[in-house]
Design a protein around this motif. Structure first.
Motif, mmCIF file in Angstrom:
data_model
loop_
_atom_site.group_PDB
_atom_site.id
_atom_site.type_symbol
_atom_site.label_atom_id
_atom_site.label_comp_id
_atom_site.label_asym_id
_atom_site.label_seq_id
_atom_site.Cartn_x
_atom_site.Cartn_y
_atom_site.Cartn_z
ATOM 1 N N ARG A 59 -45.757 56.709 -30.619
ATOM 2 C CA ARG A 59 -46.015 56.017 -31.883
ATOM 3 C C ARG A 59 -47.357 56.488 -32.436
ATOM 4 O O ARG A 59 -48.388 56.370 -31.778
ATOM 5 C CB ARG A 59 -46.039 54.503 -31.673
ATOM 6 N N GLU A 101 -40.551 66.395 -31.586
ATOM 7 C CA GLU A 101 -40.514 66.532 -33.044
ATOM 8 C C GLU A 101 -41.913 66.414 -33.639
ATOM 9 O O GLU A 101 -42.269 67.143 -34.576
ATOM 10 C CB GLU A 101 -39.589 65.466 -33.643
ATOM 11 N N PRO A 115 -41.849 54.785 -33.586
ATOM 12 C CA PRO A 115 -41.861 55.740 -32.465
ATOM 13 C C PRO A 115 -40.961 56.939 -32.767
ATOM 14 O O PRO A 115 -39.879 56.789 -33.329
ATOM 15 C CB PRO A 115 -41.315 54.914 -31.292
ATOM 16 N N GLU A 116 -41.435 58.109 -32.400
ATOM 17 C CA GLU A 116 -40.703 59.341 -32.685
ATOM 18 C C GLU A 116 -40.768 60.246 -31.461
ATOM 19 O O GLU A 116 -41.707 60.175 -30.669
ATOM 20 C CB GLU A 116 -41.333 60.036 -33.895
ATOM 21 N N LEU A 117 -39.759 61.082 -31.318
ATOM 22 C CA LEU A 117 -39.746 62.011 -30.194
ATOM 23 C C LEU A 117 -41.003 62.878 -30.210
ATOM 24 O O LEU A 117 -41.380 63.422 -31.248
ATOM 25 C CB LEU A 117 -38.506 62.904 -30.247
ATOM 26 N N ASN A 161 -36.607 62.805 -24.063
ATOM 27 C CA ASN A 161 -36.439 61.575 -24.844
ATOM 28 C C ASN A 161 -37.727 60.768 -24.972
ATOM 29 O O ASN A 161 -37.693 59.632 -25.458
ATOM 30 C CB ASN A 161 -35.355 60.699 -24.206
ATOM 31 N N ARG A 162 -38.840 61.350 -24.541
ATOM 32 C CA ARG A 162 -40.117 60.637 -24.609
ATOM 33 C C ARG A 162 -40.537 60.480 -26.064
ATOM 34 O O ARG A 162 -40.497 61.427 -26.845
ATOM 35 C CB ARG A 162 -41.187 61.402 -23.830
ATOM 36 N N LYS A 163 -40.935 59.255 -26.416
ATOM 37 C CA LYS A 163 -41.349 58.973 -27.789
ATOM 38 C C LYS A 163 -42.821 58.585 -27.829
ATOM 39 O O LYS A 163 -43.402 58.167 -26.833
ATOM 40 C CB LYS A 163 -40.493 57.855 -28.395
#
Length: 225
Positions: free
Chosen positions: A205, A216, A211-213, A201-203
């Motif tokens: 920016r 991904e 902010p996104e995983l 679940n680390r995001k």
């Protein structure tokens, strides 16, 4: 059979509690060996008293095991947080390197001016000193995470060597640049796998984006140009 033996040894107080309680009930109900009511009651009382002590001991041990498991889980989460911080640093470095290499590929494909040599020393994959220093402590995390980290280390070492060769003067033509880009993309894919086990679940920016995983971002950045 071994599982049953381990269960009995880990819960011996509870097992003895059940045995003593059952025997006490048997003595009260059946009065064996010719016991009169008073003798049976006295023996049963002693058995129930011993059973109560064993039950209390079992409860205390169960609480201690639960607390130890909770503390262990907390330590593992802290460990993962620190590992994830280093993985984020590695991810940022890999993405910077791939952007540089991909820009060179685009320029060469467009017949632009690109130097045949390139100093890639600032873009070498970043080290993970904390993770590398853990040794056997790393065994606290899942096997899949350990495998992913080990594979990542190996691939990053290969990437560093390739970058050092380019820095040393190896011709940085289109083929070499493409191989480097693909290698960096592969590193990112493995890194994303490590994140999926360590910090799914680390995001992160990027610039002014939301902010996104990290998984991904890495999977998208790993795509070949």
């Amino acid at each position: 059979m071994n599982a049953i033996k381990r269960f009995v040894m880990n819960h011996i107080d509870w097992v003895l509690f059940v045995v003593l309680t059952g025997f006490g009930l048997y003595v009260v109900a059946c009065r064996p060996w010719g016991f009169d009511l008073g003798a049976a009651a006295g023996l049963a009382g002693a058995l129930f008293g011993g059973a109560a002590l064993l039950l209390g001991n079992w409860i205390n041990r169960a609480n201690e095991r639960f607390k130890a498991e909770q503390e262990q889980a907390g330590q593992v989460e802290k460990l993962k947080t620190l590992i994830a911080a280093e993985l984020v640093d590695v991810a940022c470095g890999l993405m910077d390197a791939k952007r540089l290499v991909d820009a060179a590929i685009h320029s060469r494909r467009a017949d632009g001016s690109v130097a045949d040599t390139l100093d890639m020393s600032p873009y070498r994959p970043r080290q993970m000193p904390f993770t590398d220093s853990l040794g056997t402590k790393l065994l606290a995390v899942e096997k899949e995470a350990i495998d992913a980290i080990a594979t990542l280390r190996s691939n990053l070492a290969v990437t560093r060597q390739s970058m050092d060769e380019i820095t040393a003067g190896t011709s940085f033509g289109l083929l070499k640049a493409t191989l480097m880009s693909n290698g960096l993309g592969h590193d990112m894919t493995i890194l994303a796998e490590a994140f999926s086990h360590i910090a799914p679940n680390r995001k992160l920016r990027l610039q002014n984006a939301e902010p996104e995983l990290v998984t991904e971002i890495l999977k998208r950045a790993a795509n070949p140009i």
